[in-house]
Design a protein around this motif. Structure first.
Motif, PDB file in Angstrom:
ATOM      1  N   PHE A  82       0.802  -1.223   0.000  1.00 15.10           N
ATOM      2  CA  PHE A  82       0.000   0.000   0.000  1.00 15.10           C
ATOM      3  C   PHE A  82       0.835   1.274   0.000  1.00 15.10           C
ATOM      4  CE2 PHE A  82      -3.235  -2.794   2.277  1.00 15.10           C
ATOM      5  CZ  PHE A  82      -3.945  -3.042   1.113  1.00 15.10           C
ATOM      6  N   GLU A  83       2.138   1.146   0.136  1.00 18.73           N
ATOM      7  CA  GLU A  83       3.024   2.303   0.092  1.00 18.73           C
ATOM      8  C   GLU A  83       4.053   2.089  -1.007  1.00 18.73           C
ATOM      9  OE1 GLU A  83       4.634   3.438   3.863  1.00 18.73           O
ATOM     10  OE2 GLU A  83       2.712   3.135   4.868  1.00 18.73           O
ATOM     11  N   HIS A  84       4.259   3.144  -1.810  1.00 15.54           N
ATOM     12  CA  HIS A  84       5.141   3.031  -2.973  1.00 15.54           C
ATOM     13  C   HIS A  84       5.921   4.317  -3.157  1.00 15.54           C
ATOM     14  CE1 HIS A  84       3.005  -0.587  -4.243  1.00 15.54           C
ATOM     15  NE2 HIS A  84       1.900   0.052  -3.915  1.00 15.54           N
ATOM     16  N   SER A  85       7.056   4.199  -3.795  1.00 24.42           N
ATOM     17  CA  SER A  85       7.786   5.398  -4.211  1.00 24.42           C
ATOM     18  C   SER A  85       7.039   5.992  -5.401  1.00 24.42           C
ATOM     19  CB  SER A  85       9.219   5.047  -4.605  1.00 24.42           C
ATOM     20  OG  SER A  85       9.221   4.273  -5.794  1.00 24.42           O
ATOM     21  N   THR A  86       7.257   7.268  -5.655  1.00 20.69           N
ATOM     22  CA  THR A  86       6.599   7.866  -6.818  1.00 20.69           C
ATOM     23  C   THR A  86       7.075   7.205  -8.109  1.00 20.69           C
ATOM     24  OG1 THR A  86       8.234   9.653  -6.806  1.00 20.69           O
ATOM     25  CG2 THR A  86       6.107  10.115  -5.780  1.00 20.69           C
ATOM     26  N   ALA A  87       8.331   6.776  -8.145  1.00 20.66           N
ATOM     27  CA  ALA A  87       8.851   6.100  -9.346  1.00 20.66           C
ATOM     28  C   ALA A  87       8.126   4.779  -9.582  1.00 20.66           C
ATOM     29  CB  ALA A  87      10.353   5.857  -9.206  1.00 20.66           C
ATOM     30  N   ALA A  88       7.889   4.021  -8.516  1.00 16.01           N
ATOM     31  CA  ALA A  88       7.159   2.757  -8.663  1.00 16.01           C
ATOM     32  C   ALA A  88       5.730   3.023  -9.110  1.00 16.01           C
ATOM     33  CB  ALA A  88       7.177   1.987  -7.346  1.00 16.01           C
ATOM     34  N   PHE A  89       5.097   4.030  -8.512  1.00 13.57           N
ATOM     35  CA  PHE A  89       3.713   4.336  -8.880  1.00 13.57           C
ATOM     36  C   PHE A  89       3.641   4.801 -10.329  1.00 13.57           C
ATOM     37  CE2 PHE A  89      -0.559   6.112  -8.305  1.00 13.57           C
ATOM     38  CZ  PHE A  89      -1.137   5.081  -7.587  1.00 13.57           C
ATOM     39  N   ALA A  90       4.635   5.549 -10.760  1.00 17.23           N
ATOM     40  CA  ALA A  90       4.686   5.976 -12.166  1.00 17.23           C
ATOM     41  C   ALA A  90       4.740   4.762 -13.081  1.00 17.23           C
ATOM     42  CB  ALA A  90       5.890   6.882 -12.406  1.00 17.23           C
ATOM     43  N   SER A  91       5.515   3.755 -12.696  1.00 13.83           N
ATOM     44  CA  SER A  91       5.616   2.564 -13.546  1.00 13.83           C
ATOM     45  C   SER A  91       4.282   1.813 -13.597  1.00 13.83           C
ATOM     46  CB  SER A  91       6.737   1.647 -13.061  1.00 13.83           C
ATOM     47  OG  SER A  91       6.410   1.050 -11.828  1.00 13.83           O
ATOM     48  N   TYR A  92       3.522   1.795 -12.510  1.00 12.33           N
ATOM     49  CA  TYR A  92       2.199   1.146 -12.535  1.00 12.33           C
ATOM     50  C   TYR A  92       1.253   1.877 -13.481  1.00 12.33           C
ATOM     51  CZ  TYR A  92       3.952  -0.991  -8.242  1.00 12.33           C
ATOM     52  OH  TYR A  92       4.714  -1.647  -7.313  1.00 12.33           O
TER      53      TYR A  92
END
Length: 122
Positions: free
Chosen positions: A48-58
């Motif tokens: 439920f917690e992600h870096s902005t870079a990981a969220f961008a990849s999703y």
């Protein structure tokens, strides 16, 4: 001596009209709630917690500094699905229920809550 207008003020005494600044208005979300739901479900597989870079990849982005990513992330915030600033994002309670719903009814309630939390629809 300069001429004065009806108010008795000379032209140099009248403040110049400054340009009115446009306020950012509330617009229609650039990410549909259905698309946001599927992105949350993908991200939810990894927590439920992600870096902005990981969220961008999703979301299908390769960088976090593009205008397109920032607009899409703003939509997630407007839907009240994610919170956080800087390099870390966390799913809100509504986002968590959409990502990993305990049952169909809970997911429907969370989607409805997200829909009405957006100021355009609320």
């Amino acid at each position: 001596m300069a001429e004065s207008d009806e108010s008795g003020m000379e032209p140099r005494d009248i403040p110049s009209a400054s340009k009115a600044r446009r306020k950012a208005g509330t617009g229609f979300p650039v990410v549909s709630l259905a698309e946001a739901s599927s992105i949350l479900k993908e991200a939810g597989k990894y927590g439920f917690e992600h870096s902005t870079a990981a969220f961008a990849s999703y979301m299908g982005h390769t960088t976090t500094n593009s205008g397109a990513f920032r607009q899409r992330l703003a939509a997630f915030r407007d839907w009240r699905l994610v919170a956080g600033r800087g390099e870390n994002l966390a799913m809100t309670e509504i986002g968590r229920l959409i990502a990993l719903p305990p049952d169909l009814e809970a997911e429907r309630r969370a989607l409805r809550d997200a829909f009405f939390s957006y100021s355009v629809f609320g």
